[in-house]
Design a protein around this motif. Structure first.
Motif, PDB file in Angstrom:
ATOM      1  N   VAL A  65       0.845  -1.192   0.000  1.00  0.00           N
ATOM      2  CA  VAL A  65       0.000   0.000   0.000  1.00  0.00           C
ATOM      3  C   VAL A  65       0.884   1.248   0.000  1.00  0.00           C
ATOM      4  CG1 VAL A  65      -1.616   1.350   1.402  1.00  0.00           C
ATOM      5  CG2 VAL A  65      -1.978  -1.096   1.075  1.00  0.00           C
ATOM      6  N   GLN A  66       0.495   2.256  -0.773  1.00  0.00           N
ATOM      7  CA  GLN A  66       1.265   3.487  -0.866  1.00  0.00           C
ATOM      8  C   GLN A  66       0.548   4.618  -0.137  1.00  0.00           C
ATOM      9  OE1 GLN A  66       2.300   4.392  -4.922  1.00  0.00           O
ATOM     10  NE2 GLN A  66       3.414   2.473  -5.201  1.00  0.00           N
ATOM     11  N   LEU A  67       1.292   5.345   0.702  1.00  0.00           N
ATOM     12  CA  LEU A  67       0.735   6.439   1.488  1.00  0.00           C
ATOM     13  C   LEU A  67       1.211   7.778   0.931  1.00  0.00           C
ATOM     14  CD1 LEU A  67       1.020   5.095   5.149  1.00  0.00           C
ATOM     15  CD2 LEU A  67      -0.716   4.648   3.396  1.00  0.00           C
ATOM     16  N   PHE A  68       0.252   8.641   0.666  1.00  0.00           N
ATOM     17  CA  PHE A  68       0.550   9.962   0.100  1.00  0.00           C
ATOM     18  C   PHE A  68       1.219  10.832   1.153  1.00  0.00           C
ATOM     19  CE2 PHE A  68      -0.199  14.320  -1.052  1.00  0.00           C
ATOM     20  CZ  PHE A  68      -0.038  14.336  -2.431  1.00  0.00           C
ATOM     21  N   THR A  69       2.325  11.450   0.765  1.00  0.00           N
ATOM     22  CA  THR A  69       3.143  12.195   1.718  1.00  0.00           C
ATOM     23  C   THR A  69       3.641  13.490   1.081  1.00  0.00           C
ATOM     24  OG1 THR A  69       3.889  10.080   2.628  1.00  0.00           O
ATOM     25  CG2 THR A  69       5.114  12.059   3.279  1.00  0.00           C
ATOM     26  N   TYR A  90      -7.001  13.768   8.416  1.00  0.00           N
ATOM     27  CA  TYR A  90      -7.750  14.970   8.058  1.00  0.00           C
ATOM     28  C   TYR A  90      -7.221  15.703   6.826  1.00  0.00           C
ATOM     29  CZ  TYR A  90      -9.619  14.368  12.770  1.00  0.00           C
ATOM     30  OH  TYR A  90     -10.207  13.862  13.905  1.00  0.00           O
ATOM     31  N   SER A  91      -6.373  15.073   6.046  1.00  0.00           N
ATOM     32  CA  SER A  91      -5.851  15.637   4.795  1.00  0.00           C
ATOM     33  C   SER A  91      -4.591  16.476   5.023  1.00  0.00           C
ATOM     34  CB  SER A  91      -6.887  16.487   4.066  1.00  0.00           C
ATOM     35  OG  SER A  91      -6.297  17.191   2.978  1.00  0.00           O
ATOM     36  N   VAL A  92      -3.634  16.313   4.117  1.00  0.00           N
ATOM     37  CA  VAL A  92      -2.409  17.114   4.138  1.00  0.00           C
ATOM     38  C   VAL A  92      -2.452  18.171   3.040  1.00  0.00           C
ATOM     39  CG1 VAL A  92      -1.044  15.247   5.126  1.00  0.00           C
ATOM     40  CG2 VAL A  92      -1.138  15.519   2.637  1.00  0.00           C
ATOM     41  N   GLY A  93      -3.634  18.483   2.534  1.00  0.00           N
ATOM     42  CA  GLY A  93      -3.793  19.486   1.500  1.00  0.00           C
ATOM     43  C   GLY A  93      -3.338  20.863   1.952  1.00  0.00           C
ATOM     44  N   PRO A  94      -3.201  21.786   0.991  1.00  0.00           N
ATOM     45  CA  PRO A  94      -3.609  21.667  -0.411  1.00  0.00           C
ATOM     46  C   PRO A  94      -2.665  20.760  -1.197  1.00  0.00           C
ATOM     47  CG  PRO A  94      -2.490  23.756  -0.066  1.00  0.00           C
ATOM     48  CD  PRO A  94      -2.636  23.121   1.287  1.00  0.00           C
ATOM     49  N   TYR A  95      -3.254  20.047  -2.158  1.00  0.00           N
ATOM     50  CA  TYR A  95      -2.483  19.116  -2.961  1.00  0.00           C
ATOM     51  C   TYR A  95      -1.907  19.822  -4.187  1.00  0.00           C
ATOM     52  CZ  TYR A  95      -4.733  15.708   0.046  1.00  0.00           C
ATOM     53  OH  TYR A  95      -5.169  15.000   1.143  1.00  0.00           O
ATOM     54  N   GLY A  96      -0.760  19.303  -4.633  1.00  0.00           N
ATOM     55  CA  GLY A  96      -0.048  19.913  -5.748  1.00  0.00           C
ATOM     56  C   GLY A  96       1.229  20.560  -5.256  1.00  0.00           C
ATOM     57  N   ALA A 125      -7.057   7.234   3.902  1.00  0.00           N
ATOM     58  CA  ALA A 125      -7.614   8.585   3.993  1.00  0.00           C
ATOM     59  C   ALA A 125      -7.128   9.460   2.849  1.00  0.00           C
ATOM     60  CB  ALA A 125      -7.230   9.221   5.326  1.00  0.00           C
ATOM     61  N   TYR A 126      -8.047  10.215   2.272  1.00  0.00           N
ATOM     62  CA  TYR A 126      -7.740  11.170   1.219  1.00  0.00           C
ATOM     63  C   TYR A 126      -6.937  10.543   0.083  1.00  0.00           C
ATOM     64  CZ  TYR A 126      -9.996  14.779   3.914  1.00  0.00           C
ATOM     65  OH  TYR A 126     -10.942  15.506   4.576  1.00  0.00           O
ATOM     66  N   MET A 127      -5.688  10.936  -0.098  1.00  0.00           N
ATOM     67  CA  MET A 127      -4.918  10.509  -1.267  1.00  0.00           C
ATOM     68  C   MET A 127      -4.118   9.231  -1.047  1.00  0.00           C
ATOM     69  SD  MET A 127      -5.802  12.747  -3.487  1.00  0.00           S
ATOM     70  CE  MET A 127      -4.609  12.586  -4.808  1.00  0.00           C
ATOM     71  N   SER A 128      -4.218   8.653   0.134  1.00  0.00           N
ATOM     72  CA  SER A 128      -3.480   7.419   0.420  1.00  0.00           C
ATOM     73  C   SER A 128      -4.304   6.190   0.068  1.00  0.00           C
ATOM     74  CB  SER A 128      -3.065   7.352   1.893  1.00  0.00           C
ATOM     75  OG  SER A 128      -2.002   8.236   2.164  1.00  0.00           O
ATOM     76  N   MET A 245     -12.916  13.364   2.129  1.00  0.00           N
ATOM     77  CA  MET A 245     -12.300  12.152   2.646  1.00  0.00           C
ATOM     78  C   MET A 245     -13.067  10.923   2.154  1.00  0.00           C
ATOM     79  SD  MET A 245     -11.700  10.951   6.605  1.00  0.00           S
ATOM     80  CE  MET A 245     -10.848  12.417   7.074  1.00  0.00           C
ATOM     81  N   ARG A 246     -14.397  11.037   2.091  1.00  0.00           N
ATOM     82  CA  ARG A 246     -15.220   9.916   1.658  1.00  0.00           C
ATOM     83  C   ARG A 246     -14.901   9.564   0.207  1.00  0.00           C
ATOM     84  NH1 ARG A 246     -20.156   7.626   3.201  1.00  0.00           N
ATOM     85  NH2 ARG A 246     -21.430   6.845   1.498  1.00  0.00           N
ATOM     86  N   ILE A 247     -14.651  10.571  -0.594  1.00  0.00           N
ATOM     87  CA  ILE A 247     -14.370  10.348  -2.007  1.00  0.00           C
ATOM     88  C   ILE A 247     -13.069   9.601  -2.200  1.00  0.00           C
ATOM     89  CG2 ILE A 247     -13.912  11.497  -4.212  1.00  0.00           C
ATOM     90  CD1 ILE A 247     -15.658  13.812  -3.217  1.00  0.00           C
ATOM     91  N   HIS A 248     -12.071   9.896  -1.386  1.00  0.00           N
ATOM     92  CA  HIS A 248     -10.740   9.339  -1.584  1.00  0.00           C
ATOM     93  C   HIS A 248     -10.528   7.999  -0.894  1.00  0.00           C
ATOM     94  CE1 HIS A 248      -9.182  12.690  -3.828  1.00  0.00           C
ATOM     95  NE2 HIS A 248      -9.638  13.523  -2.923  1.00  0.00           N
ATOM     96  N   PHE A 249     -11.472   7.572  -0.049  1.00  0.00           N
ATOM     97  CA  PHE A 249     -11.310   6.254   0.558  1.00  0.00           C
ATOM     98  C   PHE A 249     -11.381   5.176  -0.514  1.00  0.00           C
ATOM     99  CE2 PHE A 249     -12.920   7.456   5.035  1.00  0.00           C
ATOM    100  CZ  PHE A 249     -11.632   7.790   5.382  1.00  0.00           C
ATOM    101  N   THR A 250     -10.539   4.196  -0.408  1.00  0.00           N
ATOM    102  CA  THR A 250     -10.519   3.112  -1.383  1.00  0.00           C
ATOM    103  C   THR A 250     -11.376   1.933  -0.954  1.00  0.00           C
ATOM    104  OG1 THR A 250      -8.524   2.225  -0.338  1.00  0.00           O
ATOM    105  CG2 THR A 250      -8.214   3.735  -2.171  1.00  0.00           C
TER     106      THR A 250
END
Length: 261
Positions: A65-69, A90-96, A125-128, A245-250
């Motif tokens: 599994v890959q975790l967005f960092t 709770y998200s590490v945004g803003p993304y980009g 969570a989110y992008m992970s 968060m709901r959208i990004h859950f896998t």
């Protein structure tokens, strides 16, 4: 009472800068200050943009599994910096990599103090990637790569950072308040040798005893706040239904039974 709870939370927030100021200078054996340093105050987001490079990566865990960092490294690479990390649901945004937040550290002082900051979306969570588990139970016995918990995710993250981030001094610290405080506390179990200091502040410990249930008793002030005509549970459900968060859950959320520690 609910008011006492709020007051306790505010006192904790006010204490965090002092606590971390005492903890984290020990992570570095050199005097490291991001230049230029205009002093306290001013536009912190502009300061971060001017003095830090942002890099977004997906760090592989032992189970694949890959975790967005998001990694914020000082542009001044003349000295080695300690790493300060926060893991959050709770998200590490803003993304980009060209988008910068208004803060990256636990305080303005530490944001300007000369650290590599690492912010991570926890598993599911989110992008992970992966499945989000509420209050992931610790696995004291691990027999293979599929036996994972927040301790192993932190360990694998630290190991990757040491091998792939430049200009660090080999020392890592973590902090977190409330739910992120749980992830900070969980990191201390079977910790990576490079993890030198951890500051879990008012961490969640067990859903049955924290927040909505205190020792199993339904906590009315949290569920029915005086400034809301609706039960907090209903409001939270609406917020959850609309949350990114709901959208990004896998996959689905899991609520494990029993205590965490």
């Amino acid at each position: 009472s609910f008011l006492n709870g709020v007051q306790h939370m505010l006192r904790g927030i006010l204490r965090r800068s002092l606590l971390l100021a005492l903890l984290f200078p020990a992570l570095s054996t050199v005097s490291c200050t991001v230049q230029p340093n205009p002093g306290i105050g001013g536009d912190l987001e502009a300061y971060i943009r001017d003095n830090y490079r942002k890099r977004e990566v997906r760090i592989p865990m032992r189970d694949g599994v890959q975790l967005f960092t998001a990694i914020y490294s000082p542009k001044d690479n003349s000295v080695a910096y300690p790493i300060m990390m926060r893991r959050t649901p709770y998200s590490v945004g803003p993304y980009g990599e060209t988008s910068f937040p208004s803060t990256i550290g636990p305080s303005d002082v530490l944001t300007r103090g000369g650290y590599i900051f690492v912010l991570q979306d926890v598993r599911g969570a989110y992008m992970s990637e992966g499945r989000f588990v509420n209050m992931t139970p610790h696995r004291p016995e691990k027999s293979g790569s599929q036996d994972i918990d927040e301790s192993t995710d932190t360990y694998d993250t630290v190991e990757w950072l040491l091998e792939n981030v430049e200009n660090h001094n080999g020392r890592v610290g973590m902090w977190g308040i409330s739910y992120p405080g749980f992830y900070a506390a969980a990191s201390m179990i079977d910790a990576h040798p490079a993890l030198q200091a951890v500051s879990p502040q008012a961490p969640i410990a067990d859903w049955w005893y924290d927040d909505f249930h205190h020792h199993g008793a339904f906590f009315l002030p949290h569920a029915f706040p005086s400034n809301s005509p609706l039960p907090m549970g209903i409001v939270s459900s609406w917020i959850w239904a609309l949350s990114p968060m709901r959208i990004h859950f896998t996959s689905s959320i899991v609520y494990p039974s029993g205590t965490v520690f």
